[in-house]
Design a protein around this motif. Structure first.
Motif, PDB file in Angstrom:
ATOM      1  N   ARG A  16     -10.366  -5.759  -1.931  1.00  0.00           N
ATOM      2  CA  ARG A  16      -9.436  -4.964  -1.110  1.00  0.00           C
ATOM      3  C   ARG A  16      -8.556  -4.094  -2.001  1.00  0.00           C
ATOM      4  O   ARG A  16      -8.129  -3.003  -1.594  1.00  0.00           O
ATOM      5  CB  ARG A  16      -8.590  -5.862  -0.211  1.00  0.00           C
ATOM      6  CG  ARG A  16      -7.728  -6.847  -0.929  1.00  0.00           C
ATOM      7  CD  ARG A  16      -6.897  -7.677   0.032  1.00  0.00           C
ATOM      8  NE  ARG A  16      -5.886  -6.867   0.672  1.00  0.00           N
ATOM      9  CZ  ARG A  16      -4.839  -7.373   1.317  1.00  0.00           C
ATOM     10  NH1 ARG A  16      -4.689  -8.672   1.421  1.00  0.00           N
ATOM     11  NH2 ARG A  16      -3.944  -6.585   1.869  1.00  0.00           N
ATOM     12  N   TYR A  17      -8.272  -4.552  -3.222  1.00  0.00           N
ATOM     13  CA  TYR A  17      -7.505  -3.726  -4.159  1.00  0.00           C
ATOM     14  C   TYR A  17      -8.355  -2.543  -4.644  1.00  0.00           C
ATOM     15  O   TYR A  17      -7.865  -1.434  -4.815  1.00  0.00           O
ATOM     16  CB  TYR A  17      -7.048  -4.555  -5.354  1.00  0.00           C
ATOM     17  CG  TYR A  17      -6.072  -5.663  -5.021  1.00  0.00           C
ATOM     18  CD1 TYR A  17      -5.402  -5.693  -3.804  1.00  0.00           C
ATOM     19  CD2 TYR A  17      -5.824  -6.686  -5.922  1.00  0.00           C
ATOM     20  CE1 TYR A  17      -4.513  -6.707  -3.494  1.00  0.00           C
ATOM     21  CE2 TYR A  17      -4.928  -7.710  -5.634  1.00  0.00           C
ATOM     22  CZ  TYR A  17      -4.282  -7.720  -4.418  1.00  0.00           C
ATOM     23  OH  TYR A  17      -3.401  -8.714  -4.119  1.00  0.00           O
ATOM     24  N   THR A  49      -8.132   0.441  -2.559  1.00  0.00           N
ATOM     25  CA  THR A  49      -6.878   1.207  -2.544  1.00  0.00           C
ATOM     26  C   THR A  49      -6.834   2.305  -3.604  1.00  0.00           C
ATOM     27  O   THR A  49      -5.961   3.165  -3.544  1.00  0.00           O
ATOM     28  CB  THR A  49      -5.670   0.279  -2.778  1.00  0.00           C
ATOM     29  OG1 THR A  49      -5.704  -0.245  -4.127  1.00  0.00           O
ATOM     30  CG2 THR A  49      -5.649  -0.870  -1.775  1.00  0.00           C
ATOM     31  N   ARG A  50      -7.743   2.265  -4.560  1.00  0.00           N
ATOM     32  CA  ARG A  50      -7.648   3.182  -5.710  1.00  0.00           C
ATOM     33  C   ARG A  50      -7.585   4.657  -5.334  1.00  0.00           C
ATOM     34  O   ARG A  50      -6.771   5.408  -5.888  1.00  0.00           O
ATOM     35  CB  ARG A  50      -8.799   2.933  -6.685  1.00  0.00           C
ATOM     36  CG  ARG A  50      -8.738   1.597  -7.392  1.00  0.00           C
ATOM     37  CD  ARG A  50      -9.939   1.425  -8.311  1.00  0.00           C
ATOM     38  NE  ARG A  50     -11.149   1.757  -7.585  1.00  0.00           N
ATOM     39  CZ  ARG A  50     -12.097   2.568  -8.042  1.00  0.00           C
ATOM     40  NH1 ARG A  50     -11.966   3.127  -9.224  1.00  0.00           N
ATOM     41  NH2 ARG A  50     -13.187   2.817  -7.334  1.00  0.00           N
ATOM     42  N   THR A  90       0.414   2.023 -10.487  1.00  0.00           N
ATOM     43  CA  THR A  90      -0.121   0.889  -9.747  1.00  0.00           C
ATOM     44  C   THR A  90      -0.846  -0.009 -10.738  1.00  0.00           C
ATOM     45  O   THR A  90      -1.819   0.412 -11.367  1.00  0.00           O
ATOM     46  CB  THR A  90      -1.081   1.332  -8.630  1.00  0.00           C
ATOM     47  OG1 THR A  90      -0.396   2.208  -7.737  1.00  0.00           O
ATOM     48  CG2 THR A  90      -1.601   0.125  -7.864  1.00  0.00           C
ATOM     49  N   THR A 119      -3.283   4.480 -12.297  1.00  0.00           N
ATOM     50  CA  THR A 119      -3.759   3.117 -12.058  1.00  0.00           C
ATOM     51  C   THR A 119      -3.977   2.398 -13.390  1.00  0.00           C
ATOM     52  O   THR A 119      -4.510   2.963 -14.342  1.00  0.00           O
ATOM     53  CB  THR A 119      -5.067   3.103 -11.258  1.00  0.00           C
ATOM     54  OG1 THR A 119      -6.063   3.876 -11.939  1.00  0.00           O
ATOM     55  CG2 THR A 119      -4.844   3.681  -9.871  1.00  0.00           C
ATOM     56  N   LEU A 143       0.851  -1.186   0.000  1.00  0.00           N
ATOM     57  CA  LEU A 143       0.000   0.000   0.000  1.00  0.00           C
ATOM     58  C   LEU A 143       0.887   1.236   0.000  1.00  0.00           C
ATOM     59  O   LEU A 143       1.153   1.851   1.037  1.00  0.00           O
ATOM     60  CB  LEU A 143      -0.931  -0.001   1.214  1.00  0.00           C
ATOM     61  CG  LEU A 143      -2.027   1.088   1.207  1.00  0.00           C
ATOM     62  CD1 LEU A 143      -2.908   0.961  -0.027  1.00  0.00           C
ATOM     63  CD2 LEU A 143      -2.851   1.008   2.475  1.00  0.00           C
ATOM     64  N   PHE A 197      -6.355   6.108  -2.794  1.00  0.00           N
ATOM     65  CA  PHE A 197      -5.044   6.422  -2.219  1.00  0.00           C
ATOM     66  C   PHE A 197      -3.947   6.374  -3.274  1.00  0.00           C
ATOM     67  O   PHE A 197      -3.173   7.320  -3.432  1.00  0.00           O
ATOM     68  CB  PHE A 197      -4.730   5.450  -1.076  1.00  0.00           C
ATOM     69  CG  PHE A 197      -3.310   5.539  -0.597  1.00  0.00           C
ATOM     70  CD1 PHE A 197      -2.873   6.635   0.127  1.00  0.00           C
ATOM     71  CD2 PHE A 197      -2.401   4.533  -0.883  1.00  0.00           C
ATOM     72  CE1 PHE A 197      -1.555   6.726   0.570  1.00  0.00           C
ATOM     73  CE2 PHE A 197      -1.083   4.609  -0.444  1.00  0.00           C
ATOM     74  CZ  PHE A 197      -0.672   5.715   0.283  1.00  0.00           C
ATOM     75  N   VAL A 198      -3.866   5.265  -4.027  1.00  0.00           N
ATOM     76  CA  VAL A 198      -2.742   5.105  -4.961  1.00  0.00           C
ATOM     77  C   VAL A 198      -2.905   5.969  -6.204  1.00  0.00           C
ATOM     78  O   VAL A 198      -1.919   6.283  -6.879  1.00  0.00           O
ATOM     79  CB  VAL A 198      -2.586   3.624  -5.385  1.00  0.00           C
ATOM     80  CG1 VAL A 198      -2.362   2.742  -4.171  1.00  0.00           C
ATOM     81  CG2 VAL A 198      -3.793   3.130  -6.186  1.00  0.00           C
TER      82      VAL A 198
END
Length: 353
Positions: free
Chosen positions: A59-60, A63-64, A51, A73, A45, A66-67
């Motif tokens: 769970r991935y 994260t979008r 990414t 992405t 993370l 944030f990353v």
């Protein structure tokens, strides 16, 4: 200055599927050949420049935000709702929720990568901007998949309980209805002088489409049909090398890794004649549309040395076309382009403030 790539994947948790193979090949490619430009991390993370999501775990998805704040992405498209329909049995409400989630996941990516250009139109039909979709084919490294000496082929056939002198056909992949396993077995019944081996099993267990029917078939297969189950990838080079032909009768595919792996091992390819292959495999393979056609091709490949050599030469042309350096250049251009695009966008934003 190096830029960072973080890859998310859980493909390794389910054995015997091509998504994990494609992930492993790309990781190796970046680590060995793009290390002068990019640092690579996995399943962390962190706010990387890029990414890259290989699987669509929820769970991935979380994260979008944030990353994606300062990076780009990328979603790897390995399947769509219609291809899932032909692979797994999901009950009505679960299926509807998952399919909606899948398309939402893809729409949430800045960029998408497909391994077959055929799927650009399919994604566009779901309302996804085709301008953010890039086609980059799969590839396999020749260090992993390559021909072995003839003596080793004889040893391998004996190890798997095969006659070392009989013409041998292999297929690899999950045991699913869409993979054409019933046609594979019918060809074995009709061609008792040829031996058939299918390397693969039920990666998704009872959820697999055709599970009950295939299970019953496996209880009493033809004497010349062998089903050793899921084979670890590090042993698949041996599977290809014990064979004379790769026979994949699938009704639907993206870009099967086993095709590339078999090409690297020097095998002729016999595939079902479907539209999905036309823009990626060109004239690199033999084709037929049904069991009688498959049986004619297999018989001729066995009995006509000249025809066999022509088919092998076609496959080798495919190996040269999808060589490592070509695919490396595509990933280099893609990743480098994403970094440049992000820098340009950030510079414009700063200028307008």
């Amino acid at each position: 200055m190096k830029h960072s790539i973080n890859m998310f994947s859980r493909a390794y948790t389910i054995k015997g599927q091509g998504v994990a193979s494609a992930h492993d090949e790309l990781v190796e490619l970046v680590q060995t050949s793009l290390s002068d430009k990019f640092t690579l991390s996995e399943n962390k993370l962190i706010a990387a420049d890029i990414t890259h999501y290989h699987t669509v775990n929820f769970r991935y998805f979380l994260t979008r935000p944030f990353v994606g704040r300062n990076g780009t992405t990328v979603g790897y498209v390995h399947f769509l709702p219609e291809t899932m329909d032909e692979s797994l049995h999901l009950i009505g409400p679960v299926k509807q929720i998952f399919y909606k989630y899948l398309i939402t996941f893809y729409k949430g990516m800045d960029r998408l990568v497909v391994v077959n250009p055929y799927f650009i139109d399919r994604l566009a039909a779901y309302g996804i901007d085709r301008n953010k979709i890039t086609y980059i084919p799969n590839f396999v490294d020749e260090k992993t998949f390559h021909p072995l000496p003839p003596a080793r082929r004889t040893e391998l056939r004996r190890e798997y309980g095969l006659d070392p002198d009989k013409f041998t056909v292999v297929c690899g992949g999950q045991l699913q209805r869409r993979k054409g396993v019933f046609d594979f077995v019918q060809c074995a019944r009709d061609l008792p002088d040829i031996q058939f081996l299918w390397a693969g099993g039920f990666s998704f267990g009872r959820m697999t489409d055709g599970y009950e029917e295939i299970s019953r078939m496996l209880e009493n297969p033809p004497a010349n049909a062998f089903f050793p189950g899921i084979i670890d990838r590090d042993k698949m080079n041996g599977i290809y090398n014990l064979a004379d032909v790769l026979f994949l009768p699938s009704y639907d595919e993206l870009f099967p890794m086993i095709i590339l792996e078999a090409m690297n091992c020097g095998l002729p390819l016999l595939l079902r004649d479907i539209d999905l292959y036309k823009n990626i495999l060109f004239d690199f393979y033999q084709r037929a549309g049904d069991v009688p056609g498959f049986e004619r091709e297999l018989t001729r490949l066995r009995d006509d040395p000249g025809y066999y050599q022509q088919a092998a030469a076609r496959s080798q042309a495919g190996r040269q076309f999808y060589n490592r350096e070509h695919v490396l250049s595509l990933w280099d251009t893609f990743y480098s382009g994403l970094v440049t695009e992000k820098k340009t966008a950030q510079a414009r934003l700063k200028h307008h403030r």
